[in-house]
Write a protein that holds these residues in place. Structure first.
Motif, PDB file in Angstrom:
ATOM      1  N   ASN A  69     -34.750 -46.524 -11.439  1.00  0.00           N
ATOM      2  CA  ASN A  69     -35.978 -46.011 -11.568  1.00  0.00           C
ATOM      3  C   ASN A  69     -37.144 -47.301 -11.441  1.00  0.00           C
ATOM      4  N   ASP A  70     -36.630 -48.259 -12.192  1.00  0.00           N
ATOM      5  CA  ASP A  70     -37.688 -49.402 -12.668  1.00  0.00           C
ATOM      6  C   ASP A  70     -37.895 -50.321 -11.287  1.00  0.00           C
ATOM      7  N   PHE A  71     -37.056 -50.400 -10.427  1.00  0.00           N
ATOM      8  CA  PHE A  71     -37.077 -51.109  -9.104  1.00  0.00           C
ATOM      9  C   PHE A  71     -36.816 -50.183  -7.940  1.00  0.00           C
ATOM     10  N   ASP A  72     -36.775 -48.877  -8.018  1.00  0.00           N
ATOM     11  CA  ASP A  72     -36.503 -47.922  -6.922  1.00  0.00           C
ATOM     12  C   ASP A  72     -35.270 -48.307  -6.026  1.00  0.00           C
ATOM     13  N   CYS A  73     -34.029 -48.663  -6.911  1.00  0.00           N
ATOM     14  CA  CYS A  73     -32.908 -49.010  -6.113  1.00  0.00           C
ATOM     15  C   CYS A  73     -32.234 -47.965  -5.522  1.00  0.00           C
ATOM     16  N   GLY A  74     -31.543 -47.813  -4.490  1.00  0.00           N
ATOM     17  CA  GLY A  74     -30.675 -46.801  -4.158  1.00  0.00           C
ATOM     18  C   GLY A  74     -29.379 -46.952  -4.515  1.00  0.00           C
ATOM     19  N   CYS A  75     -28.891 -48.317  -4.713  1.00  0.00           N
ATOM     20  CA  CYS A  75     -27.384 -48.467  -5.156  1.00  0.00           C
ATOM     21  C   CYS A  75     -27.511 -49.865  -5.933  1.00  0.00           C
ATOM     22  N   ILE A  76     -26.610 -50.120  -6.773  1.00  0.00           N
ATOM     23  CA  ILE A  76     -26.295 -51.356  -7.455  1.00  0.00           C
ATOM     24  C   ILE A  76     -24.782 -51.671  -6.913  1.00  0.00           C
ATOM     25  N   VAL A  77     -24.742 -53.088  -6.652  1.00  0.00           N
ATOM     26  CA  VAL A  77     -23.313 -53.494  -6.306  1.00  0.00           C
ATOM     27  C   VAL A  77     -23.030 -54.908  -6.906  1.00  0.00           C
ATOM     28  N   THR A  78     -21.808 -55.056  -7.216  1.00  0.00           N
ATOM     29  CA  THR A  78     -21.393 -55.940  -8.339  1.00  0.00           C
ATOM     30  C   THR A  78     -19.877 -56.339  -7.789  1.00  0.00           C
ATOM     31  N   LYS A  79     -19.360 -57.644  -8.150  1.00  0.00           N
ATOM     32  CA  LYS A  79     -18.091 -57.994  -7.929  1.00  0.00           C
ATOM     33  C   LYS A  79     -17.296 -58.085  -9.272  1.00  0.00           C
ATOM     34  N   ALA A  80     -15.998 -57.616  -9.054  1.00  0.00           N
ATOM     35  CA  ALA A  80     -15.062 -57.468  -9.873  1.00  0.00           C
ATOM     36  C   ALA A  80     -13.515 -57.713  -9.266  1.00  0.00           C
ATOM     37  N   ILE A  81     -13.078 -59.017  -9.660  1.00  0.00           N
ATOM     38  CA  ILE A  81     -11.839 -59.281  -8.868  1.00  0.00           C
ATOM     39  C   ILE A  81     -10.863 -58.752  -9.550  1.00  0.00           C
ATOM     40  N   PRO A  82      -9.552 -58.401  -9.134  1.00  0.00           N
ATOM     41  CA  PRO A  82      -8.527 -57.569  -9.576  1.00  0.00           C
ATOM     42  C   PRO A  82      -7.950 -58.139 -10.837  1.00  0.00           C
ATOM     43  N   GLU A  83      -8.064 -59.232 -11.321  1.00  0.00           N
ATOM     44  CA  GLU A  83      -7.622 -59.891 -12.621  1.00  0.00           C
ATOM     45  C   GLU A  83      -8.615 -59.446 -13.575  1.00  0.00           C
ATOM     46  N   ALA A  84      -9.681 -58.829 -13.381  1.00  0.00           N
ATOM     47  CA  ALA A  84     -10.981 -58.618 -14.352  1.00  0.00           C
ATOM     48  C   ALA A  84     -10.672 -57.236 -14.731  1.00  0.00           C
ATOM     49  N   ALA A  85      -9.642 -56.973 -15.484  1.00  0.00           N
ATOM     50  CA  ALA A  85      -9.321 -55.542 -15.849  1.00  0.00           C
ATOM     51  C   ALA A  85     -10.347 -54.969 -16.959  1.00  0.00           C
ATOM     52  N   ARG A 125     -13.346 -55.670 -17.008  1.00  0.00           N
ATOM     53  CA  ARG A 125     -14.673 -55.334 -16.164  1.00  0.00           C
ATOM     54  C   ARG A 125     -14.479 -54.292 -15.303  1.00  0.00           C
ATOM     55  N   ILE A 126     -13.365 -54.027 -14.585  1.00  0.00           N
ATOM     56  CA  ILE A 126     -13.202 -52.876 -13.611  1.00  0.00           C
ATOM     57  C   ILE A 126     -13.054 -51.570 -14.613  1.00  0.00           C
ATOM     58  N   ALA A 161     -14.830 -50.785 -17.205  1.00  0.00           N
ATOM     59  CA  ALA A 161     -16.190 -50.711 -17.785  1.00  0.00           C
ATOM     60  C   ALA A 161     -17.018 -50.188 -16.436  1.00  0.00           C
ATOM     61  N   LEU A 162     -16.708 -50.903 -15.301  1.00  0.00           N
ATOM     62  CA  LEU A 162     -17.457 -50.212 -13.956  1.00  0.00           C
ATOM     63  C   LEU A 162     -17.086 -48.890 -13.944  1.00  0.00           C
ATOM     64  N   THR A 163     -15.809 -48.503 -13.846  1.00  0.00           N
ATOM     65  CA  THR A 163     -15.571 -47.279 -13.395  1.00  0.00           C
ATOM     66  C   THR A 163     -15.834 -46.127 -14.559  1.00  0.00           C
ATOM     67  N   LYS A 164     -15.771 -46.566 -15.714  1.00  0.00           N
ATOM     68  CA  LYS A 164     -16.224 -45.525 -16.891  1.00  0.00           C
ATOM     69  C   LYS A 164     -17.854 -45.303 -16.833  1.00  0.00           C
ATOM     70  N   HIS A 165     -18.675 -46.176 -16.034  1.00  0.00           N
ATOM     71  CA  HIS A 165     -19.895 -46.170 -15.542  1.00  0.00           C
ATOM     72  C   HIS A 165     -20.502 -45.717 -14.429  1.00  0.00           C
ATOM     73  N   GLY A 166     -19.512 -45.046 -13.689  1.00  0.00           N
ATOM     74  CA  GLY A 166     -19.657 -44.399 -12.497  1.00  0.00           C
ATOM     75  C   GLY A 166     -19.673 -45.426 -11.115  1.00  0.00           C
ATOM     76  N   TYR A 167     -19.189 -46.584 -11.402  1.00  0.00           N
ATOM     77  CA  TYR A 167     -19.051 -47.439 -10.416  1.00  0.00           C
ATOM     78  C   TYR A 167     -17.783 -47.065  -9.559  1.00  0.00           C
ATOM     79  N   ALA A 168     -17.567 -47.299  -8.080  1.00  0.00           N
ATOM     80  CA  ALA A 168     -16.486 -47.054  -7.306  1.00  0.00           C
ATOM     81  C   ALA A 168     -16.328 -48.039  -6.319  1.00  0.00           C
ATOM     82  N   PRO A 169     -14.905 -48.435  -5.981  1.00  0.00           N
ATOM     83  CA  PRO A 169     -14.690 -49.582  -5.078  1.00  0.00           C
ATOM     84  C   PRO A 169     -15.610 -49.442  -3.869  1.00  0.00           C
ATOM     85  N   CYS A 170     -16.257 -50.484  -3.378  1.00  0.00           N
ATOM     86  CA  CYS A 170     -17.149 -50.389  -2.031  1.00  0.00           C
ATOM     87  C   CYS A 170     -16.352 -50.271  -0.900  1.00  0.00           C
TER      88      CYS A 170
END
Length: 79
Positions: free
Chosen positions: A27-43, A45-46, A48-57
């Protein structure tokens, strides 16, 4: 979105706080999506991302980066 924190602080609680703050970007920046990187070793982070609705791009003709996760506005509205 770039998340740069020292590995010893990469836990579910801290990452969840950051990701909840990032949700305001829709809402603040009228973004359509947010993308971030998480290498496989970052368990943590992955997790937390999936828990908050992120999916592999998915890779496409437009996007070919590896290890990226995406959350779209539509996913955010469905919460």
């Amino acid at each position: 979105m770039r998340i740069d924190i020292m590995p010893e602080y990469e836990d579910d609680t801290l990452l969840s706080e950051l990701l909840e703050t990032a949700d305001h970007f829709f809402n603040d920046f009228d973004c359509g999506c947010i993308v971030t990187k998480a290498i496989p070793e970052a368990a943590e982070r992955i997790k937390a991302l999936t828990k908050h609705g992120y999916a592999p791009c998915p890779k496409s003709d437009i996007w070919s980066g590896e290890h990226y996760y995406i959350k779209t506005r539509e996913i955010e509205r469905a919460k």
